[in-house]
Design a protein around this motif. Structure first.
Motif, PDB file in Angstrom:
ATOM      1  N   ARG A  73      29.166  45.790  37.091  1.00 32.81           N
ATOM      2  CA  ARG A  73      29.772  45.006  36.021  1.00 32.81           C
ATOM      3  C   ARG A  73      28.719  44.710  34.956  1.00 32.81           C
ATOM      4  O   ARG A  73      27.518  44.777  35.221  1.00 32.81           O
ATOM      5  CB  ARG A  73      30.332  43.675  36.557  1.00 32.81           C
ATOM      6  N   GLU A  93      38.301  48.578  38.495  1.00 36.76           N
ATOM      7  CA  GLU A  93      37.998  49.790  37.746  1.00 36.76           C
ATOM      8  C   GLU A  93      38.876  50.969  38.132  1.00 36.76           C
ATOM      9  O   GLU A  93      39.271  51.766  37.275  1.00 36.76           O
ATOM     10  CB  GLU A  93      36.517  50.174  37.851  1.00 36.76           C
ATOM     11  N   LEU A 104      33.233  47.065  32.337  1.00 33.94           N
ATOM     12  CA  LEU A 104      34.035  45.935  32.788  1.00 33.94           C
ATOM     13  C   LEU A 104      33.153  44.697  32.863  1.00 33.94           C
ATOM     14  O   LEU A 104      31.997  44.775  33.293  1.00 33.94           O
ATOM     15  CB  LEU A 104      34.657  46.200  34.161  1.00 33.94           C
ATOM     16  N   CYS A 126      35.938  40.535  35.946  1.00 34.37           N
ATOM     17  CA  CYS A 126      36.892  41.446  36.574  1.00 34.37           C
ATOM     18  C   CYS A 126      36.653  41.484  38.082  1.00 34.37           C
ATOM     19  O   CYS A 126      35.533  41.737  38.529  1.00 34.37           O
ATOM     20  CB  CYS A 126      36.750  42.845  35.989  1.00 34.37           C
ATOM     21  N   GLN A 186      27.680  42.080  31.418  1.00 32.11           N
ATOM     22  CA  GLN A 186      27.905  40.905  30.588  1.00 32.11           C
ATOM     23  C   GLN A 186      26.687  40.732  29.704  1.00 32.11           C
ATOM     24  O   GLN A 186      25.585  40.480  30.198  1.00 32.11           O
ATOM     25  CB  GLN A 186      28.117  39.651  31.440  1.00 32.11           C
ATOM     26  N   ASP A 204      31.906  40.787  34.025  1.00 36.36           N
ATOM     27  CA  ASP A 204      31.702  40.096  35.302  1.00 36.36           C
ATOM     28  C   ASP A 204      32.995  39.482  35.839  1.00 36.36           C
ATOM     29  O   ASP A 204      33.200  39.392  37.048  1.00 36.36           O
ATOM     30  CB  ASP A 204      30.675  38.967  35.133  1.00 36.36           C
ATOM     31  N   HIS A 226      23.538  43.576  34.078  1.00 33.26           N
ATOM     32  CA  HIS A 226      24.412  44.120  35.113  1.00 33.26           C
ATOM     33  C   HIS A 226      24.591  43.109  36.250  1.00 33.26           C
ATOM     34  O   HIS A 226      23.763  42.233  36.468  1.00 33.26           O
ATOM     35  CB  HIS A 226      23.832  45.419  35.669  1.00 33.26           C
ATOM     36  N   GLY A 269      37.602  44.746  29.455  1.00 32.91           N
ATOM     37  CA  GLY A 269      37.080  46.058  29.810  1.00 32.91           C
ATOM     38  C   GLY A 269      37.430  47.082  28.754  1.00 32.91           C
ATOM     39  O   GLY A 269      38.456  46.961  28.068  1.00 32.91           O
ATOM     40  N   ARG A 306      29.956  43.906  42.259  1.00 28.74           N
ATOM     41  CA  ARG A 306      31.089  43.458  43.053  1.00 28.74           C
ATOM     42  C   ARG A 306      31.232  44.417  44.229  1.00 28.74           C
ATOM     43  O   ARG A 306      31.223  45.628  44.041  1.00 28.74           O
ATOM     44  CB  ARG A 306      32.380  43.474  42.229  1.00 28.74           C
TER      45      ARG A 306
END
Length: 321
Positions: free
Chosen positions: A25, A134, A125, A129, A27, A127, A31, A91, A34
């Motif tokens: 992920r 995905e 995508l 999500c 933001q 954080d 990175h 995303g 998940r």
């Protein structure tokens, strides 16, 4: 006139294992991970739509993706969280036009490049999500692409990490979780190459360097990028290749050896038979790679030799043994 080579230091970074149970992920350029077992994704809370205007998707990718760049686009999709009163973009998937048609025609020789075959060049995508988002997002993108006549998608996973000149990790390396989850065909590695990294960990692409050397359209932006990092402005009438060599050295660029990104191919169709009717130009490699490739002895010898040449004083006499 012989080509001008930049005497930049070499780095050889350990690769990320290409398969992992973790999903990446992003933001604000950072990175996070998940785990696939975390789950929590509810498709009723999300929608996927084409983003007709480039600006929202471009701004999202530039804000969150580590590359801080946006490729040439054929179509871009947005993943929206529709839970609550507001529709939030969380995303972006970009399917675009690679620099060379060979990126598409080598693995998919019977599909028309840029219309029937495209490259998945960005997939970002946030954080927020949840796990497994995905694969659902990518499946909806493929459905839309197929309805528009696209039958093949090529995507690359670069396992080499990227760090700033001060050692800060910018990108840990890509893992192929999404490719295994969506039954992509693994076709081996792309061509090995040497990548130039700028001090902030971003790539200074070979195509960008070529624009400067040949003074092609867009070279002014590339020059400004290096000047902003501390390079001197080129003097009128100066040799662009010589200026580029000095500029890359001045800003502290480094060479990073890359044994080639992992190449994955998606064949699109409504049925398994339709998908398997699409012929591959490269052999499928099974199983998916799980560990970094062992480094051959010849490659280690070549790397040591390159480092020796890069750090040897100019015109230093060679001593006999």
């Amino acid at each position: 006139m012989p080509p001008v080579q930049e005497p930049l230091p070499f780095e050889d970074l350990p690769e990320m294992p290409p398969m992992s149970p973790w999903c990446q992920r992003w933001q604000a350029g950072r990175h996070s991970w998940r785990h696939v077992r975390d789950g929590g994704f509810n498709s009723r809370h999300y929608r996927v739509n084409v983003i007709p205007d480039e600006e929202p998707a471009k701004s999202f990718v530039l804000a969150h993706h580590y590359s801080r760049s946006y490729p040439a686009v054929k179509v871009q999709f947005g993943l929206y969280n529709v839970l609550g009163s507001q529709r939030k973009l969380c995303g972006v998937a970009v399917f675009g036009v690679p620099v060379s048609t060979a990126v598409l025609t080598r693995p998919l020789p019977h599909l028309q490049p840029y219309t029937q075959a495209v490259e998945c060049s960005r997939f970002v995508l946030l954080d927020a999500c949840p796990g497994n988002a995905e694969s659902w997002f990518l499946a909806r993108c493929f459905e839309a692409l197929l309805s528009d006549g696209v039958r093949g998608v090529v995507s690359f996973a670069d396992p080499v990490p990227r760090r700033t000149s001060s050692g800060v990790l910018v990108m840990p390396g890509h893992v192929g979780t999404i490719y295994a989850a969506t039954n992509a065909v693994y076709t081996g590695r792309a061509t090995a190459r040497t990548v130039k990294l700028l001090p902030d960990g971003t790539v200074f692409h070979a195509r960008t360097a070529q624009k400067i050397r040949r003074q092609e359209q867009g070279h002014e932006y590339a020059v400004a990028q290096l000047v902003a990092l501390g390079a001197q402005r080129p003097c009128p009438g100066s040799d662009p290749a010589l200026w580029l060599r000095e500029a890359l050295t001045a800003v502290g660029a480094r060479n990073v050896r890359n044994r080639g990104a992992h190449r994955f191919v998606f064949r699109l169709g409504r049925t398994r038979r339709e998908r398997e009717e699409i012929e591959l130009g490269l052999p499928a490699v099974r199983p998916y790679p799980k560990l970094p490739d062992p480094e051959p002895a010849a490659a280690r010898t070549a790397l040591r030799h390159a480092r020796f040449l890069a750090h040897r004083p100019e015109r230093a006499p060679l001593e006999s043994p």
